[in-house]
Design a protein around this motif. Structure first.
Motif: not given
Length: 213
Positions: A121-125, A147-148, A152, A154-155, A208-209
């Motif tokens: 999963p990417v760090e931040r979206v 995403a959850q 991930v 940080s959203l 964000v990533s």
């Protein structure tokens, strides 16, 4: 152009449903949005407020929606709408949980030749939710829940401010963010929101990533 719409269920493969396709002049679109993105990268919050006034006809009191406003919108949500949101979340989460692949997949394609696929999963979206003529609370659900489930960490959600709601986004969108536990919500719309996520805005939003929406 005259269209004939056909129900293709149970018919020959020769029948097709005919619909027109829209065309997009990508170069023209880039020429329009590039100055917006550059302005946000260079001038941060000041540019965001200027574009809100120009495009949304309102300047939010707070570009980041306060936590108490999110909670208030959730508390004022119509009971039937809350029930619909709750059931939709349950169903989307159930589907998302079946969509993921194992963290590591190995395939031996030939003796001694192994291909590995690793899912991380990417760090931040940054999640963009339309909110102008058609405030789409469903976009919150369709972006946040997967995403959850993916893990991930940080959203952040961005959705346009509305003059109808005093510079806040549509309350249903804010309520759903609160229900899903998303605390970082911005009253920012359009290309300027994408630029905010991509470049970050000092003192307001970290870059964000990945951006979805």
């Amino acid at each position: 152009m005259k269209l004939r719409l056909i129900d293709v269920r149970g018919t020959s493969p020769d029948y097709r449903t005919v619909v027109p396709r829209g065309s997009v002049d990508v170069e023209h679109a880039v020429q329009i949005v590039a100055p917006i993105c550059d302005a946000v990268a260079e001038r941060g919050e000041a540019a965001l407020r200027e574009f809100a006034e120009r495009f949304d006809k309102v300047v939010p009191g707070n570009l980041r929606v306060p936590a108490d406003v999110l909670a208030r919108c959730a508390g004022e949500l119509d009971a039937s709408v809350r029930a619909a949101f709750t059931e939709s979340i349950r169903r989307r989460r159930a589907v998302a949980e079946t969509e993921g692949t194992p963290a590591l997949v190995r395939a031996e394609v030939a003796p001694g030749a192994v291909v590995e696929t690793k899912t991380v999963p990417v760090e931040r979206v940054g999640l963009y939710v339309p909110g102008g003529l058609a405030p789409l609370a469903s976009s919150v659900l369709m972006n946040v829940v997967p995403a959850q489930v993916a893990g991930v960490g940080s959203l952040a959600v961005a959705t346009p401010p509305s003059a109808e709601f005093g510079g806040l986004p549509h309350p249903n969108i804010l309520a759903l963010c609160h229900i899903l536990g998303v605390e970082e919500v911005y009253a920012v719309g359009g290309a300027q929101a994408i630029a905010m996520f991509a470049h970050g805005v000092r003192g307001l939003c970290e870059p964000v990533s990945l951006i979805t929406g």
